[in-house]
Design a protein around this motif. Structure first.
Motif: not given
Length: 206
Positions: A114, A117, A126, A131
């Motif tokens: 997380e 990201f 997301v 990803l």
DNA sequence: AGGCCGATCTTCT
DNA sequence: GAAGATCGGCCTC
């Protein structure tokens, strides 16, 4: 999470670039530890390699780290915009380094992926595509892992940044990316990648 | 999926 | 003054 021993880096730069594939790059920041499995690398072999920053033995404040001990971190600014992370290779005094071009995020605690990201995409939703794009390029690797000028010259035995063991699938190789200025050296097959991995930066990918 | 473009700064000519 | 180990946005196909 144990750092690889110093001997790991005491190798020829082409060999080291190949053996870095599958190893996990671990970074300790203020908000926690994050990590990425290396899926793409390139070898730069100054002084003869005309694609290397250390070509012709060029030794400046920027390239100084390349002349240091194997296992030292060499950071540089790409296009004045993005940081790039490199590992100095042996033997000592030769300005050789491995550029880490792509990593696949690795979970080391409940929030680690997380955090990577959010550093890359902020509050964006997301998605599968995002990803896969967390670390699919040299600048993105550094943004996701918070690698910057403060890591210049760091020692990969830790405690701030290090490599730990990991497995690799089949490894492919190709010419290096965006080194068209390097004459005949641009064709050297000194780029390595894990075949078929979605986090590899650009074609060729297999 | 692929091409063009601007951002931004170190180093060299 | 220019080029570069790039990236993301915007455009067209």
């Amino acid at each position: 999470m144990t750092p690889l021993p110093p001997e790991f880096y005491d190798a020829g730069v082409i060999d080291l670039a190949r053996r870095c594939i599958g190893k996990v790059l671990v970074c300790r920041a203020e908000d926690g530890i994050v990590a990425g499995r290396i899926v793409e690398s390139e070898a730069y072999r100054g002084p003869e390699d005309q694609a290397a920053h250390s070509r012709n033995g060029l030794r400046t404040r920027r390239t100084e780290a390349m002349f240091g001990r194997p296992g030292t971190v060499y950071m540089f600014l790409l296009y004045g915009m993005h940081w790039a992370f490199n590992i100095v290779a042996g033997p000592p005094g030769t300005p050789h380094a491995v550029l880490v071009r792509a990593v696949e995020p690795v979970s080391v605690d409940a929030g680690s992926i997380e955090r990577m990201f959010r550093r890359r995409f902020g509050d964006a939703p997301v998605t599968r595509a995002r990803l896969a794009a967390i670390g699919n390029g040299p600048g993105k690797v550094c943004q996701a892992l918070s690698l910057d000028a403060s890591h210049y010259g760091a020692d990969l035995t830790g405690p701030r940044v290090w490599l730990t063991d990991g497995e690799a699938g089949p490894i492919g190789r190709s010419h290096r990316i965006n080194v068209g200025y390097a004459g005949a050296w641009q064709h050297r097959p000194w780029r390595f990648f894990e075949r078929g991995n979605a986090a590899v930066s650009v074609a060729p990918r297999s």
